[in-house]
Design a protein around this motif. Structure first.
Motif, short mmCIF file in Angstrom:
data_model
loop_
_atom_site.label_atom_id
_atom_site.label_comp_id
_atom_site.label_asym_id
_atom_site.label_seq_id
_atom_site.Cartn_x
_atom_site.Cartn_y
_atom_site.Cartn_z
N SER A 52 46.51 -4.25 -40.92
CA SER A 52 47.87 -4.57 -41.69
C SER A 52 47.96 -5.79 -42.18
CB SER A 52 49.02 -4.23 -40.86
OG SER A 52 49.12 -4.94 -39.79
N PHE A 53 48.86 -6.02 -43.10
CA PHE A 53 48.75 -7.42 -43.80
C PHE A 53 49.50 -8.53 -42.44
CE2 PHE A 53 48.45 -5.99 -47.87
CZ PHE A 53 47.63 -7.06 -48.40
N ARG A 54 50.31 -7.99 -41.73
CA ARG A 54 50.90 -8.46 -40.50
C ARG A 54 49.96 -9.22 -39.74
NH1 ARG A 54 56.29 -8.21 -38.64
NH2 ARG A 54 56.77 -9.29 -36.63
N GLN A 55 48.97 -8.17 -39.08
CA GLN A 55 47.77 -8.67 -38.49
C GLN A 55 46.87 -9.74 -39.20
OE1 GLN A 55 46.33 -4.54 -37.60
NE2 GLN A 55 46.05 -5.38 -35.25
N LEU A 56 46.82 -9.37 -40.49
CA LEU A 56 45.95 -10.46 -41.34
C LEU A 56 46.66 -11.87 -41.39
CD1 LEU A 56 43.75 -10.60 -43.63
CD2 LEU A 56 45.30 -10.32 -45.09
N LEU A 57 47.78 -11.79 -41.25
CA LEU A 57 48.32 -13.22 -41.15
C LEU A 57 48.46 -13.62 -39.86
CD1 LEU A 57 51.21 -12.51 -43.77
CD2 LEU A 57 49.20 -13.78 -44.21
N SER A 58 48.47 -13.04 -38.69
CA SER A 58 48.53 -13.42 -37.36
C SER A 58 47.43 -13.80 -36.81
CB SER A 58 49.29 -12.28 -36.51
OG SER A 58 48.30 -11.19 -36.41
N ILE A 59 46.13 -13.28 -37.27
CA ILE A 59 44.82 -13.32 -36.58
C ILE A 59 44.03 -14.29 -37.57
CG2 ILE A 59 42.78 -12.42 -35.51
CD1 ILE A 59 44.27 -10.05 -35.09
N PRO A 60 43.66 -15.56 -37.16
CA PRO A 60 42.83 -16.37 -38.04
C PRO A 60 41.61 -15.85 -38.21
CG PRO A 60 43.27 -17.68 -36.06
CD PRO A 60 43.93 -16.29 -35.95
N MET A 61 40.93 -16.21 -39.36
CA MET A 61 39.50 -15.85 -39.62
C MET A 61 38.62 -17.08 -39.49
SD MET A 61 39.58 -12.54 -40.34
CE MET A 61 38.09 -12.10 -40.93
N CYS A 62 37.47 -16.82 -39.11
CA CYS A 62 36.34 -17.78 -38.81
C CYS A 62 36.22 -18.90 -39.95
CB CYS A 62 35.12 -17.48 -38.04
SG CYS A 62 33.98 -18.74 -37.38
N SER A 63 36.16 -20.13 -40.14
CA SER A 63 35.87 -20.96 -41.03
C SER A 63 34.43 -20.81 -41.39
CB SER A 63 36.41 -22.42 -41.09
OG SER A 63 35.89 -22.81 -39.85
N VAL A 64 33.66 -20.61 -40.36
CA VAL A 64 32.19 -20.80 -40.28
C VAL A 64 31.42 -19.26 -40.73
CG1 VAL A 64 29.88 -21.25 -39.04
CG2 VAL A 64 32.15 -22.67 -38.64
N HIS A 65 32.07 -18.39 -40.04
CA HIS A 65 31.81 -16.93 -40.21
C HIS A 65 32.96 -16.15 -40.99
CE1 HIS A 65 29.66 -18.67 -36.86
NE2 HIS A 65 28.56 -18.18 -37.51
N PRO A 66 33.17 -16.05 -42.27
CA PRO A 66 34.29 -15.60 -42.80
C PRO A 66 34.75 -14.19 -42.55
CG PRO A 66 32.85 -16.56 -44.49
CD PRO A 66 32.04 -16.69 -43.30
N THR A 67 33.64 -13.28 -42.22
CA THR A 67 33.89 -12.03 -41.87
C THR A 67 34.43 -11.68 -40.63
OG1 THR A 67 31.66 -11.72 -41.34
CG2 THR A 67 32.28 -10.88 -43.83
N LYS A 68 34.38 -12.67 -39.53
CA LYS A 68 34.76 -12.59 -38.32
C LYS A 68 36.10 -13.05 -37.95
CE LYS A 68 30.63 -10.65 -36.96
NZ LYS A 68 30.75 -9.52 -36.74
#
Length: 198
Positions: A52-68
């Motif tokens: 969900s967008f709420r989760q998307l905004l609360s969990i950061p994505m890795c700057s080195v591995h963008p899909t993780k």
């Protein structure tokens, strides 16, 4: 104005283009409605990660591995990292902790700090602030008295200094008079001796 082209329009589903898209695929970087998510995840060529967008905004994505997702925290670097970053040279010998556990611990520390701020620190500052008007009034009342006392002390000291200087001037006049008398006597004696010698 066409709502599909408006900058103020809501996020629409990538597949059906009509419904609001409350979900996001972190692998494909696309938005979907609840009905179209199944169609999207049926593509087995990728392992999709729909949140969900709420989760998307609360969990950061890795700057080195963008899909993780960054579900870990490097304590030495104080930065979120993903599971793949653990084996990198940058974090090889660092302490790694679960990011949610770290957040939970920080929340407890923050809660205690807020409680201390609310129950101890804030009341002390309020109490200190409440004394300011009385202290200001006290200073305004006492300053003229201190200035007057200093002025009186100054006048007293000036009078005392003037008396001392007058006394010293009189002493100098007296000494000068004695010196001049001695010189006059010496001159008389010298003149009489010169007459006798002549």
């Amino acid at each position: 104005m066409d709502p599909q082209c408006s900058g103020q329009d809501i996020m629409r589903c990538f597949l059906c283009k009509n419904d609001v898209a409350p979900l996001h695929c972190r692998v494909c970087f696309l938005h979907f409605c609840g009905d179209c998510v199944e169609k999207h995840t049926s593509d087995k060529s990728k392992v999709h990660n729909v949140v969900s967008f709420r989760q998307l905004l609360s969990i950061p994505m890795c700057s080195v591995h963008p899909t993780k997702q960054c579900n870990l925290l490097c304590e030495q670097c104080n930065s979120p990292i993903c599971g793949l970053c653990i084996s990198s040279e940058e974090h090889k010998h660092h302490d790694i902790v679960d990011i949610w556990e770290h957040c939970k611990n920080n929340q407890e520390v923050i809660r205690r700090d807020l409680q201390e701020l609310d129950e101890i620190i804030y009341p002390k500052y309020r109490e200190a602030a409440s004394t300011i008007p009385a202290r200001r009034a006290d200073a305004e009342e006492h300053t003229p008295k201190v200035k007057a006392a200093l002025k009186n002390q100054g006048e007293s000291l000036h009078t005392e200094i003037d008396l001392i200087i007058q006394g010293k001037l009189m002493e100098i006049d007296d000494i000068n008079s004695q010196i001049l008398t001695a010189i006059d006597r010496e001159e008389e004696t010298l003149n009489e001796t010169i007459k006798e010698i002549s």
